[in-house]
Write a protein that holds these residues in place. Structure first.
Motif, PDB file in Angstrom:
ATOM      1  N   VAL A  47       1.359 -15.602   0.398  1.00 13.77           N
ATOM      2  CA  VAL A  47       0.385 -15.185  -0.127  1.00 13.77           C
ATOM      3  C   VAL A  47       0.738 -15.395  -1.897  1.00 13.77           C
ATOM      4  CG1 VAL A  47      -0.687 -12.968  -0.999  1.00 13.77           C
ATOM      5  CG2 VAL A  47      -0.102 -13.293   1.370  1.00 13.77           C
ATOM      6  N   LYS A  48       0.026 -15.966  -2.574  1.00 18.96           N
ATOM      7  CA  LYS A  48       0.243 -16.616  -3.963  1.00 18.96           C
ATOM      8  C   LYS A  48      -0.951 -15.445  -4.750  1.00 18.96           C
ATOM      9  CE  LYS A  48       3.179 -19.573  -2.832  1.00 18.96           C
ATOM     10  NZ  LYS A  48       4.547 -19.017  -3.158  1.00 18.96           N
ATOM     11  N   LYS A  49      -2.015 -15.243  -4.399  1.00 18.15           N
ATOM     12  CA  LYS A  49      -3.031 -14.472  -5.076  1.00 18.15           C
ATOM     13  C   LYS A  49      -3.774 -13.574  -4.386  1.00 18.15           C
ATOM     14  CE  LYS A  49      -5.153 -17.437  -8.247  1.00 18.15           C
ATOM     15  NZ  LYS A  49      -5.946 -18.349  -8.688  1.00 18.15           N
ATOM     16  N   ILE A  50      -4.013 -12.255  -4.913  1.00 19.31           N
ATOM     17  CA  ILE A  50      -4.548 -11.389  -4.190  1.00 19.31           C
ATOM     18  C   ILE A  50      -5.581 -10.550  -5.023  1.00 19.31           C
ATOM     19  CG2 ILE A  50      -2.484 -10.661  -2.532  1.00 19.31           C
ATOM     20  CD1 ILE A  50      -1.862  -8.101  -4.355  1.00 19.31           C
ATOM     21  N   ALA A  51      -6.443  -9.771  -4.458  1.00 19.81           N
ATOM     22  CA  ALA A  51      -7.581  -9.039  -5.312  1.00 19.81           C
ATOM     23  C   ALA A  51      -7.235  -7.625  -4.598  1.00 19.81           C
ATOM     24  CB  ALA A  51      -8.846  -9.495  -4.920  1.00 19.81           C
ATOM     25  N   VAL A  52      -7.538  -6.763  -5.580  1.00 21.07           N
ATOM     26  CA  VAL A  52      -7.497  -5.211  -4.942  1.00 21.07           C
ATOM     27  C   VAL A  52      -8.823  -4.532  -5.508  1.00 21.07           C
ATOM     28  CG1 VAL A  52      -6.028  -4.485  -7.302  1.00 21.07           C
ATOM     29  CG2 VAL A  52      -6.115  -3.209  -5.403  1.00 21.07           C
ATOM     30  N   LEU A  53      -9.424  -3.672  -4.545  1.00 25.93           N
ATOM     31  CA  LEU A  53     -10.408  -3.019  -5.112  1.00 25.93           C
ATOM     32  C   LEU A  53     -10.555  -1.368  -4.537  1.00 25.93           C
ATOM     33  CD1 LEU A  53     -12.391  -2.657  -2.266  1.00 25.93           C
ATOM     34  CD2 LEU A  53     -12.643  -5.162  -2.426  1.00 25.93           C
ATOM     35  N   THR A  54     -11.121  -0.495  -5.078  1.00 25.85           N
ATOM     36  CA  THR A  54     -11.323   0.750  -4.599  1.00 25.85           C
ATOM     37  C   THR A  54     -12.787   0.983  -4.079  1.00 25.85           C
ATOM     38  OG1 THR A  54     -11.800   1.409  -6.834  1.00 25.85           O
ATOM     39  CG2 THR A  54      -9.449   1.777  -6.021  1.00 25.85           C
ATOM     40  N   SER A  55     -13.056   1.739  -2.972  1.00 29.58           N
ATOM     41  CA  SER A  55     -14.292   1.397  -2.509  1.00 29.58           C
ATOM     42  C   SER A  55     -14.479   2.994  -1.972  1.00 29.58           C
ATOM     43  CB  SER A  55     -14.297   0.454  -1.486  1.00 29.58           C
ATOM     44  OG  SER A  55     -15.701   0.796  -0.507  1.00 29.58           O
ATOM     45  N   GLY A  56     -15.814   3.295  -1.871  1.00 29.97           N
ATOM     46  CA  GLY A  56     -16.270   4.723  -1.315  1.00 29.97           C
ATOM     47  C   GLY A  56     -15.838   5.948  -2.285  1.00 29.97           C
ATOM     48  N   GLY A  57     -15.712   6.946  -1.594  1.00 33.43           N
ATOM     49  CA  GLY A  57     -15.647   8.192  -2.723  1.00 33.43           C
ATOM     50  C   GLY A  57     -14.385   8.022  -3.180  1.00 33.43           C
ATOM     51  N   ASP A  58     -14.141   8.449  -4.352  1.00 32.13           N
ATOM     52  CA  ASP A  58     -13.023   8.415  -5.287  1.00 32.13           C
ATOM     53  C   ASP A  58     -12.165   9.542  -4.842  1.00 32.13           C
ATOM     54  OD1 ASP A  58     -14.906  10.074  -6.423  1.00 32.13           O
ATOM     55  OD2 ASP A  58     -13.245  10.500  -8.115  1.00 32.13           O
ATOM     56  N   SER A  59     -10.667   9.290  -4.914  1.00 30.45           N
ATOM     57  CA  SER A  59      -9.612  10.365  -4.687  1.00 30.45           C
ATOM     58  C   SER A  59      -8.698  10.281  -5.887  1.00 30.45           C
ATOM     59  CB  SER A  59      -9.325  10.281  -3.204  1.00 30.45           C
ATOM     60  OG  SER A  59      -8.531   9.167  -3.094  1.00 30.45           O
ATOM     61  N   PRO A  60      -8.021  11.416  -6.412  1.00 26.98           N
ATOM     62  CA  PRO A  60      -7.117  11.444  -7.025  1.00 26.98           C
ATOM     63  C   PRO A  60      -5.711  10.703  -6.598  1.00 26.98           C
ATOM     64  CG  PRO A  60      -7.827  13.607  -6.801  1.00 26.98           C
ATOM     65  CD  PRO A  60      -8.514  12.902  -5.598  1.00 26.98           C
ATOM     66  N   GLY A  61      -5.232   9.750  -7.377  1.00 30.51           N
ATOM     67  CA  GLY A  61      -4.394   8.981  -7.029  1.00 30.51           C
ATOM     68  C   GLY A  61      -4.569   7.444  -6.527  1.00 30.51           C
ATOM     69  N   VAL A  88      -6.565  -6.183  -1.063  1.00 30.73           N
ATOM     70  CA  VAL A  88      -5.845  -4.908  -0.756  1.00 30.73           C
ATOM     71  C   VAL A  88      -7.086  -3.834  -0.843  1.00 30.73           C
ATOM     72  CG1 VAL A  88      -4.225  -2.948  -1.589  1.00 30.73           C
ATOM     73  CG2 VAL A  88      -3.675  -5.274  -1.495  1.00 30.73           C
ATOM     74  N   CYS A  89      -7.668  -3.124  -0.038  1.00 34.61           N
ATOM     75  CA  CYS A  89      -8.828  -2.316  -0.207  1.00 34.61           C
ATOM     76  C   CYS A  89      -8.228  -0.726  -0.091  1.00 34.61           C
ATOM     77  CB  CYS A  89      -9.521  -2.277   1.208  1.00 34.61           C
ATOM     78  SG  CYS A  89     -10.151  -4.317   1.265  1.00 34.61           S
ATOM     79  N   ALA A 128      -2.138   4.031  -7.133  1.00 36.13           N
ATOM     80  CA  ALA A 128      -2.002   3.162  -5.901  1.00 36.13           C
ATOM     81  C   ALA A 128      -2.180   1.699  -6.437  1.00 36.13           C
ATOM     82  CB  ALA A 128      -2.854   3.409  -4.831  1.00 36.13           C
ATOM     83  N   LEU A 129      -3.353   1.712  -7.219  1.00 35.27           N
ATOM     84  CA  LEU A 129      -3.611   0.503  -8.000  1.00 35.27           C
ATOM     85  C   LEU A 129      -2.715  -0.098  -8.811  1.00 35.27           C
ATOM     86  CD1 LEU A 129      -5.930  -1.705  -9.336  1.00 35.27           C
ATOM     87  CD2 LEU A 129      -6.522   0.039 -10.520  1.00 35.27           C
ATOM     88  N   ARG A 130      -2.127   0.951  -9.475  1.00 33.04           N
ATOM     89  CA  ARG A 130      -0.948   0.556 -10.280  1.00 33.04           C
ATOM     90  C   ARG A 130       0.350  -0.075  -9.377  1.00 33.04           C
ATOM     91  NH1 ARG A 130       3.741   3.600 -11.659  1.00 33.04           N
ATOM     92  NH2 ARG A 130       4.476   3.495 -13.382  1.00 33.04           N
ATOM     93  N   ALA A 131       0.616   0.519  -8.421  1.00 21.31           N
ATOM     94  CA  ALA A 131       1.593   0.121  -7.603  1.00 21.31           C
ATOM     95  C   ALA A 131       1.314  -1.362  -6.992  1.00 21.31           C
ATOM     96  CB  ALA A 131       1.891   1.118  -6.486  1.00 21.31           C
ATOM     97  N   VAL A 132       0.187  -1.502  -6.484  1.00 20.41           N
ATOM     98  CA  VAL A 132      -0.349  -2.893  -6.203  1.00 20.41           C
ATOM     99  C   VAL A 132       0.038  -4.004  -7.183  1.00 20.41           C
ATOM    100  CG1 VAL A 132      -2.178  -4.409  -5.185  1.00 20.41           C
ATOM    101  CG2 VAL A 132      -1.754  -2.191  -4.314  1.00 20.41           C
ATOM    102  N   VAL A 133      -0.546  -3.655  -8.285  1.00 25.46           N
ATOM    103  CA  VAL A 133      -0.641  -4.777  -9.535  1.00 25.46           C
ATOM    104  C   VAL A 133       0.961  -4.795  -9.724  1.00 25.46           C
ATOM    105  CG1 VAL A 133      -1.121  -5.208 -11.919  1.00 25.46           C
ATOM    106  CG2 VAL A 133      -2.807  -4.144 -10.221  1.00 25.46           C
ATOM    107  N   ARG A 134       1.737  -3.892  -9.902  1.00 25.19           N
ATOM    108  CA  ARG A 134       3.142  -4.055 -10.591  1.00 25.19           C
ATOM    109  C   ARG A 134       4.092  -4.860  -9.347  1.00 25.19           C
ATOM    110  NH1 ARG A 134       4.480   0.542 -15.000  1.00 25.19           N
ATOM    111  NH2 ARG A 134       2.746  -0.117 -16.168  1.00 25.19           N
TER     112      ARG A 134
END
Length: 328
Positions: free
Chosen positions: A6-20, A103-104, A24-30
């Motif tokens: 896996v060389k290139k990924i995309a991450v998104l947040t979907s549906g109702g938001d939730s604290p945290g 990453v969803c 999670a996004l930060r952890a995926v990116v880093r």
């Protein structure tokens, strides 16, 4: 760890938001950056995939967000993604940006969309459970649940101050359309007289019997916590029926609503989100797809979307008994 395919990924947040979600996004990116995987953020969930709203992300893109509620990528429920034509557009944009995997971050609706997308177009997908309801199978807790629980508990504590000052009965509605986890746990923590949840067969007769017992025990004020998905009726109908049965009661209704979804995530949610965001990237590097990263008994596990969506976490029966015993 060996070099990933896996060389290139995309991450998104979907549906109702939730604290945290931001944590999670930060952890995926880093984590992606650490393993030399290119990472793109997609704005507004699946809508962003369809409308080509991609943004390159690196370690500095996610600075100072671990303590923020909501999601910096924003979220949406995408009707267009529910159509084959919409998903085809989304896939074409993934191909255009040479995305190997997604990453969803979201709930069961998010995972359902990811599963169909994978089955139709073969793109690798992995889920991270972000929902305050805690109703997804395959993880002991979902991201945002602990924060929502504490928000609800603190609000009920404040309502109790008013209830005891005026000898009032308060019906307090908390979130939980299909699951009573927030109601049950916040109700126990806040010393509620009764807790009404979708998973339990409640009756007005039982509710009134609880009030009778409380009266005999000398209780002059009470809190009843109601999950929004309670089968017996909505909170206003319940309070009206109680008023008719006990005309001398001074009854009030409080609906906590979306206050439970916001706010700075708790320590537990920040750590959980960090572990699951990291776990999602590691899972993709190990060749996993069509699964959700979760924590069970303090260990990272991967559950097929199909299982995570269809099954649901069960209410702890001991907690139901404890709530009953400790209420009077």
């Amino acid at each position: 760890m060996k070099e990933s395919s896996v060389k290139k990924i995309a991450v998104l947040t979907s549906g109702g938001d939730s604290p945290g979600m931001n944590a999670a996004l930060r952890a995926v990116v880093r984590t992606a950056s650490y393993y030399n995987i290119e990472c793109f953020g997609v704005r507004e969930g699946y809508n962003g995939l369809i409308h080509d709203d991609f943004i390159k992300m690196g370690p500095r893109s996610v600075k100072n967000i671990i303590n923020e509620g909501g999601t910096i990528l924003k979220s949406a429920r995408s009707k267009e993604f529910m159509t084959k034509a919409g998903r085809k557009k989304a896939y074409e944009n993934c191909v255009k940006h040479e995305i190997d995997a997604l990453v969803c971050i979201g709930g069961d609706g998010t995972f359902t969309g990811a599963k169909i997308f994978n089955e139709e177009f073969g793109i690798k997908v992995i889920g991270v459970p972000g929902t305050i309801d805690n109703d997804i199978f395959g993880t002991d807790n979902t991201i945002g649940y602990d924060t929502a629980l504490n928000t609800a508990m603190e609000a009920i504590d404040k309502i109790r101050d008013t209830a005891t000052s005026h000898n009032r009965v308060f019906f307090v509605e908390v979130m939980g359309r299909d699951a009573g986890f927030i109601a049950l746990n916040s109700g126990i923590a806040a010393g509620a007289l009764d807790i009404l949840i979708p998973e339990k067969k409640d009756s007005l007769k039982d509710l009134f019997a609880t009030f009778d017992r409380a009266e005999k025990a000398g209780k002059s004020s009470s809190i009843v916590v109601v999950a929004e998905g309670e089968q017996l009726g909505n909170i206003y109908e319940l309070s009206k029926a109680t008023q008719e049965k006990f005309p001398d009661y001074d009854i009030r209704v409080a609906v906590l609503g979306h206050i439970q979804r916001g706010g700075s995530p708790s320590c537990a949610d920040r750590v959980l989100a960090s572990r699951l965001g990291y776990g999602a990237v590691i899972g993709l590097m190990k060749g996993k797809s069509n699964v959700m990263a979760g924590m069970q008994s303090n260990k990272l596990i991967f559950t097929p979307f199909e299982t995570a969506i269809v099954k649901h976490n069960e209410i702890n029966q001991d907690l139901l008994k404890i709530s009953e015993i400790l209420a009077i």
